[in-house]
Scaffold this motif. Structure first.
Motif, PDB file in Angstrom:
ATOM      1  N   CYS A 158       1.898  -3.933   1.007  1.00 46.18           N
ATOM      2  CA  CYS A 158       1.876  -3.259   2.312  1.00 46.18           C
ATOM      3  C   CYS A 158       0.528  -2.582   2.562  1.00 46.18           C
ATOM      4  N   ASP A 209       1.049   4.293   6.239  1.00 46.59           N
ATOM      5  CA  ASP A 209       1.780   3.149   6.800  1.00 46.59           C
ATOM      6  C   ASP A 209       2.413   2.313   5.689  1.00 46.59           C
ATOM      7  N   ALA A 243       6.357   1.594   5.276  1.00 51.13           N
ATOM      8  CA  ALA A 243       6.857   0.222   5.213  1.00 51.13           C
ATOM      9  C   ALA A 243       7.760   0.024   3.996  1.00 51.13           C
ATOM     10  N   HIS A 283       7.406  -8.380   7.123  1.00 52.00           N
ATOM     11  CA  HIS A 283       7.632  -7.051   7.697  1.00 52.00           C
ATOM     12  C   HIS A 283       6.296  -6.426   8.113  1.00 52.00           C
ATOM     13  N   CYS A 284       5.312  -6.522   7.244  1.00 55.64           N
ATOM     14  CA  CYS A 284       3.985  -5.953   7.532  1.00 55.64           C
ATOM     15  C   CYS A 284       3.323  -6.664   8.704  1.00 55.64           C
ATOM     16  N   LYS A 296       4.957  -5.592  11.862  1.00 58.92           N
ATOM     17  CA  LYS A 296       4.542  -4.222  12.187  1.00 58.92           C
ATOM     18  C   LYS A 296       3.144  -4.215  12.809  1.00 58.92           C
TER      19      LYS A 296
END
Length: 189
Positions: A43, A52, A56, A87-88, A91
């Motif tokens: 992440c 961040d 995450a 996911h990252c 985002k």
């Protein structure tokens, strides 16, 4: 009930198998805890800052704890890595902000000599453009027509034509240059 010391002795595969079969949260918590350093590093690599990355890792824990039983997972490590990476990326995509900037003509791809979608061009410019389009190679003309007249993205053109992404970019860039040269030649004749 297993104690935390006994759970800590289990392998990752055993933890995952026991969680999948019994859905006890303590197995998942221990398994996830072991992967936090990998997830945090991943992440951090994608998101670029510690806060961040930490957020995450926590978001992933909450999401996966609720959703993990819905997936048929054969390799937890690979699956977790892929889910975290996605996911990252999601985002980043969601938080990406668009900034508008006044673009100087010297750095603008199209320059001042023509805009293909400009409806207010004099007739001689339009006919010169139409003539010059016929002089382009099929690949350049096709790519330019899709890009400018039909507002297709590079990816759209790749899927429609079967050309590679590099070829599409090249066809558009070289086609624009060839159009410019042709139009200037006709205007100066």
């Amino acid at each position: 009930m297993k104690t935390n010391a006994n759970i800590a002795k289990l392998s990752n595969e055993e933890l995952f198998e026991r969680y999948r079969n019994g859905h006890r949260a303590t197995y998942f918590h221990e398994l996830y805890r072991r992967y936090i350093p990998m997830l945090y590093g991943l992440c951090l690599k994608y998101l670029g800052n510690e806060a961040d990355a930490q957020d995450a890792v926590m978001d992933l824990f909450e999401d996966l704890n609720q959703k993990i039983t819905k997936y048929n997972i054969t390799n937890f490590h690979s699956w977790l890595y892929t889910v975290a990476k996605n996911h990252c990326l999601l985002k980043i995509r969601k938080e990406k902000q668009v900034y508008f900037q006044d673009i100087n003509e010297t750095i603008m791809e199209n320059g001042h000599f023509f805009t293909l979608l400009d409806e207010e061009k004099p007739n001689e410019d339009t006919s010169a453009l139409e003539h010059c389009l016929t002089e382009l190679s099929v690949e350049q003309r096709t790519s330019i027509e899709f890009f400018y007249y039909e507002n297709k993205s590079y990816a759209d053109i790749v899927s429609i034509t079967g050309y590679t992404l590099d070829k599409v970019k090249s066809y558009i860039q070289n086609g624009k240059r060839n159009l410019k040269n042709c139009i200037m030649r006709l205007q100066n004749a």
